[in-house]
Design an enzyme around this catalytic site. Structure first.
Site, PDB file in Angstrom:
ATOM      1  N   CYS A 284     -22.149 -23.182 -15.621  1.00 57.55           N
ATOM      2  CA  CYS A 284     -21.817 -22.495 -16.872  1.00 57.55           C
ATOM      3  C   CYS A 284     -21.443 -23.489 -17.960  1.00 57.55           C
ATOM      4  O   CYS A 284     -20.362 -24.079 -17.917  1.00 57.55           O
ATOM      5  CB  CYS A 284     -20.679 -21.514 -16.596  1.00 57.55           C
ATOM      6  SG  CYS A 284     -19.922 -20.794 -18.063  1.00 57.55           S
TER       7      CYS A 284
ATOM      8  N   CYS B 114     -18.233 -22.741 -19.918  1.00 59.33           N
ATOM      9  CA  CYS B 114     -17.064 -22.970 -19.056  1.00 59.33           C
ATOM     10  C   CYS B 114     -16.650 -24.443 -19.132  1.00 59.33           C
ATOM     11  O   CYS B 114     -15.467 -24.766 -19.199  1.00 59.33           O
ATOM     12  CB  CYS B 114     -17.374 -22.604 -17.611  1.00 59.33           C
ATOM     13  SG  CYS B 114     -17.799 -20.873 -17.355  1.00 59.33           S
TER      14      CYS B 114
END
Length: 112
Positions: free
Chosen positions: A31, A34
């Site tokens: 991600c 993230c």
């Protein structure tokens, strides 16, 4: 104070039974957003160490907890107080916005 790694097995003890508020970051290695907020969360863990614990749970390694809590997208940030989710934000945001959100939820830096 650095961020704390949390797993499905340790979630109850590390988050729900914590005596201080816990900011939980649901993330994954793949991600991009993230990874963008990772350094901000490390800084917040250092700056607000006495006020909040910043915990990170990898949804690939520990899929049961995010599923149980209804996490649909990542990054998802959840603030837990006294064993209950007090607030939630989905998506990456700059450090200042995370700090503002925490302050609105009652987690502030100690006045110097």
């Amino acid at each position: 104070m650095a961020t704390v790694k949390v797993t499905d097995e340790s979630f109850d003890a590390d988050v729900l039974k914590s005596s201080t508020p816990v900011l939980v970051d649901f993330w994954a290695e793949w991600c991009g957003p993230c990874k963008q907020i990772g350094p901000a969360l490390e800084q917040i863990a250092d700056e607000l160490g006495g006020q909040v614990t910043v915990a990170k749970i990898n949804i690939d390694d520990s899929p049961m907890t995010p599923s149980k809590l209804g996490v649909k997208g990542i990054p998802t940030l959840m603030l837990f107080k006294d064993g209950q989710m007090a607030s939630m934000k989905v998506g990456a945001m700059p450090k200042g916005k995370i700090v503002e959100w925490l302050a609105e939820a009652g987690v502030k830096a100690d006045a110097a």
